[in-house]
Design an enzyme around this catalytic site. Structure first.
Site, PDB file in Angstrom:
ATOM      1  N   ARG A 127       0.828  -1.207   0.000  1.00 51.02           N
ATOM      2  CA  ARG A 127       0.000   0.000   0.000  1.00 51.02           C
ATOM      3  C   ARG A 127       0.863   1.258   0.000  1.00 51.02           C
ATOM      4  O   ARG A 127       1.878   1.323   0.720  1.00 51.02           O
ATOM      5  CB  ARG A 127      -0.876  -0.025   1.252  1.00 51.02           C
ATOM      6  N   THR A 431      -8.731  -0.614 -10.312  1.00 58.11           N
ATOM      7  CA  THR A 431      -8.360  -1.709  -9.424  1.00 58.11           C
ATOM      8  C   THR A 431      -8.584  -3.039 -10.125  1.00 58.11           C
ATOM      9  O   THR A 431      -9.406  -3.151 -11.032  1.00 58.11           O
ATOM     10  CB  THR A 431      -9.134  -1.651  -8.094  1.00 58.11           C
ATOM     11  N   THR A 449      -3.992  -1.702  -7.190  1.00 63.58           N
ATOM     12  CA  THR A 449      -4.753  -0.508  -7.572  1.00 63.58           C
ATOM     13  C   THR A 449      -3.874   0.722  -7.741  1.00 63.58           C
ATOM     14  O   THR A 449      -2.765   0.782  -7.188  1.00 63.58           O
ATOM     15  CB  THR A 449      -5.831  -0.200  -6.504  1.00 63.58           C
ATOM     16  N   GLU A 451      -5.991   3.406  -7.338  1.00 65.11           N
ATOM     17  CA  GLU A 451      -7.196   4.067  -6.811  1.00 65.11           C
ATOM     18  C   GLU A 451      -8.180   4.404  -7.930  1.00 65.11           C
ATOM     19  O   GLU A 451      -8.825   3.519  -8.419  1.00 65.11           O
ATOM     20  CB  GLU A 451      -6.833   5.247  -5.905  1.00 65.11           C
ATOM     21  N   ASP A 482      -7.885   8.253  -0.422  1.00 68.50           N
ATOM     22  CA  ASP A 482      -8.567   7.261   0.429  1.00 68.50           C
ATOM     23  C   ASP A 482      -8.494   7.663   1.915  1.00 68.50           C
ATOM     24  O   ASP A 482      -9.139   7.051   2.761  1.00 68.50           O
ATOM     25  CB  ASP A 482      -7.962   5.866   0.256  1.00 68.50           C
ATOM     26  N   SER A 510     -10.202  -0.619   1.147  1.00 69.34           N
ATOM     27  CA  SER A 510     -11.277  -1.610   1.188  1.00 69.34           C
ATOM     28  C   SER A 510     -10.862  -2.927   0.545  1.00 69.34           C
ATOM     29  O   SER A 510     -11.655  -3.880   0.520  1.00 69.34           O
ATOM     30  CB  SER A 510     -12.496  -1.085   0.432  1.00 69.34           C
ATOM     31  N   GLY A 531     -13.542  -2.525  -6.794  1.00 69.61           N
ATOM     32  CA  GLY A 531     -14.849  -1.891  -6.640  1.00 69.61           C
ATOM     33  C   GLY A 531     -14.961  -0.922  -5.480  1.00 69.61           C
ATOM     34  O   GLY A 531     -16.059  -0.730  -4.947  1.00 69.61           O
ATOM     35  N   GLY A 532     -13.850  -0.307  -5.059  1.00 73.12           N
ATOM     36  CA  GLY A 532     -13.931   0.633  -3.949  1.00 73.12           C
ATOM     37  C   GLY A 532     -14.499  -0.057  -2.721  1.00 73.12           C
ATOM     38  O   GLY A 532     -14.239  -1.236  -2.464  1.00 73.12           O
TER      39      GLY A 532
HETATM   40  N1  GLU Z   1      -8.321   2.591  -3.477  1.00 76.05           N
HETATM   41  C1  GLU Z   1      -9.370   1.684  -3.186  1.00 76.05           C
HETATM   42  C2  GLU Z   1      -9.069   0.905  -1.923  1.00 76.05           C
HETATM   43  O1  GLU Z   1      -7.947   0.682  -1.593  1.00 76.05           O
HETATM   44  C3  GLU Z   1      -9.620   0.736  -4.281  1.00 76.05           C
HETATM   45  C4  GLU Z   1     -10.173   1.456  -5.447  1.00 76.05           C
HETATM   46  C5  GLU Z   1     -11.314   0.765  -6.102  1.00 76.05           C
HETATM   47  O2  GLU Z   1     -11.384  -0.454  -6.117  1.00 76.05           O
HETATM   48  O3  GLU Z   1     -12.150   1.459  -6.656  1.00 76.05           O
HETATM   49  O4  GLU Z   1      -9.971   0.527  -1.246  1.00 76.05           O
END
Ligand code: GLU
Length: 629
Positions: A127, A431, A449, A451, A482, A510, A531-532
């Site tokens: 990360r 992602t 990802t 992001e 994030d 996430s 998918g955030g």
């Molecule tokens: N940056 C997001 C995360 O780490 C993932 C981004 C996404 O999947 O849209 O949770």
């Protein structure tokens, strides 16, 4: 509103249903947090031997990737003697070329590994980190912060994947990078998805990205050749000199990638007056350290579920939901449950609302804040909080966070560390998740990802003295959005919000790479999703489909999903639920909107025979390659 018709099952694996069924039966005697029965494996054996296997089974490895070129890269590395870790690294680099909007060396992710030889399961955390000069208020007043250099975190993929190869791989980095270098250098035929997502407002944030992603001002045509020579050169530099060539400015060796990152993240969006570049410097880059983290795990109907620990909120949120739901017989249609019933979605929705309330306040980077991981999953805490879920009613008012601290242990760490800008909804463009198993039974579940789609829409690179642009060919992430976008206060502790920006801290994620194990602890499934914040719910949906609804894995992936990523009553759901269910949800006071959710790639292994399987998601360009071909 975007929708995708549900595809037919590509690789029906009826065994998975039977295995889940039999394991479920075995597991009921084993519920709760008591020690697992030592005869779990024996129960597994009996279940598997009696299962009528169908669908392609493999012995020498399987890759499940959201892109066909990425899958091919991984399969080739397995065929050339690499193990699952080598293949996963090859896939991650190849995806930077063919799925550049989703992930790559300008970003980071979580690579969960299960080693067959030792039985260990852990994750390499790549990360991104905030630069040392980052401040909690650095986004305040910045227009379109996620499109500015200030959003760029120190990238982690290169050092994290190098660490993975050094410790757990069998092939050198330079060999593992070959498929990606070839794809970038010789080019690839744009897939329909590549063409569809290439040219958007984010990818046109800078002139160089616009020229590449919208050549001639329009999206590339599917099937047209895409080459990325600058990226090929960057990858060759890394292959020749190793990860340091990415993290250290060493012009004598030709290693100028660090300069491209530091200069690139100074990007100050010209379209938005008041924009802001980042503060990252060479020391931030040199100082990046990946972490190896133990997963957080819990039992669910006897299965052991392991998923990504903080800085991800994935495991804690998903496992809390599973614990809330464990008291409901979700698979039993005779009691009004069963897949897609009002009752099932009712309790799922309220479990999500409760867990996301806790997530909003208690989860962040546990290297910096005291995440009460044990308390959040404590049986008494979960039982008291989950009692609010009453089938046939909608939880009102909207839930607020609970206080798990009395159930925690002071200073408790979720696992050893050896070494509110919510992301977009839906499968979107960003992602990527892939899963790998090799001939030894090593498994990898890797979510990666930058992001948002195309990150900040700026390539790493710098302007030469002659005014030309030295382009490194990879996009810079916007991961730091994030974090909470403005300073907050944790109302329980009175301290700054657990996900507020701090120097060198990782933003809350996430991403939920996960694995399911038998009651006896043998690996069954590796899976995850993009998918955030919906990632957590995609993984939950697939888990319930496998364990409660006893679906074969491909059906479990294809089935329509439901998601709530906050505390309100608005459910996001996919096409495919019966009209009566939708009416029933409205009658309970929920609202709903229809959207696509997630993109799950999974590999499976029969723990008795060792036969291997894969399943991928048609919501994107999911591809399974099993070996031998
Ligand atoms: N940056 C997001 C995360 O780490 C993932 C981004 C996404 O999947 O849209 O949770």
């Amino acid at each position: 509103m975007t929708t995708t018709p549900r595809p037919p099952a590509l690789r029906p694996l009826r065994w998975a249903a039977l295995l889940a069924c039999a394991l479920g039966a075995a597991a009921h005697a084993d519920e709760g947090d008591r020690p697992l029965r030592s005869d779990g494996v024996a129960a597994t054996s009996a279940a598997v031997r009696s299962a009528p296997w169908s669908g392609p089974a493999y012995r020498r490895g399987v890759v499940a990737v959201a892109n066909p070129y990425g899958a091919e890269a991984g399969a080739q590395i397995l065929e050339r003697g690499g193990n699952a870790i080598d293949a996963a690294v090859a896939i991650a680099y190849a995806l930077n070329v063919v799925e550049p909007q989703s992930a790559g060396i300008g970003g980071g992710g979580f690579m969960m590994i299960h080693l067959a030889a030792t039985g260990e399961t852990f994750a390499i955390d790549t990360r991104e980190t905030a630069p040392a000069a980052a401040t909690p208020d650095m986004f305040v007043g910045v227009p379109s912060a996620s499109l500015q250099g200030v959003a760029v975190g120190v990238p982690g993929m290169v050092r994290g994947t190098a660490l993975a190869l050094e410790r757990y791989g069998q092939l050198p980095l330079r060999r593992v990078l070959q498929p990606a270098i070839r794809l970038a250098d010789e080019g690839f035929a744009a897939t329909p998805r590549y063409a569809a997502v290439s040219c958007n407002s984010r990818s046109q944030n800078s002139p160089e990205a616009a020229a590449f992603f919208c050549p001639g001002g329009a999206a590339p045509v599917a099937g047209s050749l895409v080459q990325n020579k600058p990226l090929a050169e960057t990858l060759r530099l890394i292959a020749r000199h190793g990860a340091d060539c990415f993290y250290k400015y060493m012009p004598d060796k030709g290693c100028d990638i660090a300069k491209g990152i530091v200069e690139g993240q100074k990007f100050n969006r010209p379209q938005a007056p008041g924009g802001k570049g980042g503060s990252m410097d060479y020391a931030d880059l040199e100082g990046y350290v990946p972490a190896i983290r133990a997963p957080i795990e819990a039992s669910y109907r006897g299965f052991r579920i392991k998923a990504m620990a903080p800085p991800s909120s994935g495991a804690l949120t998903m496992l809390q939901m599973l614990k809330f739901l464990e008291r409901f017989p979700l698979g039993d249609a005779t009691q009004g449950y069963g897949f897609g019933s009002v009752k099932t979605i009712n309790v799922m929705a309220d479990a999500m609302r409760l867990a996301f309330a806790d997530r909003s306040i208690w989860m962040g980077d546990s290297d910096f804040v005291p995440v009460p991981a044990k308390g959040l999953l404590d049986p008494t805490y979960v039982g008291q909080r989950g009692a609010a879920i009453v089938p046939g009613t909608r939880l009102t008012p909207n839930p607020v966070p609970g206080d798990p601290r009395p159930f925690d242990v002071a200073g408790f760490q979720p696992g050893p560390r050896f070494a509110s800008a919510e992301p977009v909804q839906g499968p979107g463009e960003t992602t990527t998740h892939f899963s790998v198993i090799d001939r030894h039974g090593n498994m990898v579940s890797y979510t990666n990802t930058i992001e948002s789609s195309h990150g900040i829409g700026v390539f790493a690179g710098y302007t030469n003295a002659d005014g030309s642009f030295r382009n490194h060919g990879f996009l810079l992430n916007n991961e730091l959005t994030d974090f909470n976008l403005a300073p907050t206060t944790n109302t329980f502790t009175g301290t700054p919000g657990f996900n507020d920006v701090q120097p060198r801290k990782r933003p809350r994620s996430s991403m939920t790479p996960a694995m399911i194990f038998t009651p006896g602890g043998r690996p069954l499934v590796a899976y995850g999703s993009p998918g955030g914040a919906t990632i957590i719910n995609s993984v939950l949906n697939v888990t319930l489909n496998l364990i409660d609804h006893k679906m074969p894995i491909q059906d479990a992936i294809n089935a329509p999903r439901v998601s709530i990523t906050g505390t309100g009553s608005g459910i996001s759901l996919e096409n495919g639920f019966p009209a009566a269910t939708l009416e029933g949800l409205l009658a309970l006071g929920y609202t709903y909107s229809v959207t696509d959710i997630g993109s799950v790639q999974a590999v499976l292994v029969n723990p008795v025979t060792g036969a291997q399987y894969g399943a991928a998601d048609a919501r994107r360009e999911g591809t399974v390659i099993g070996l031998p071909r």
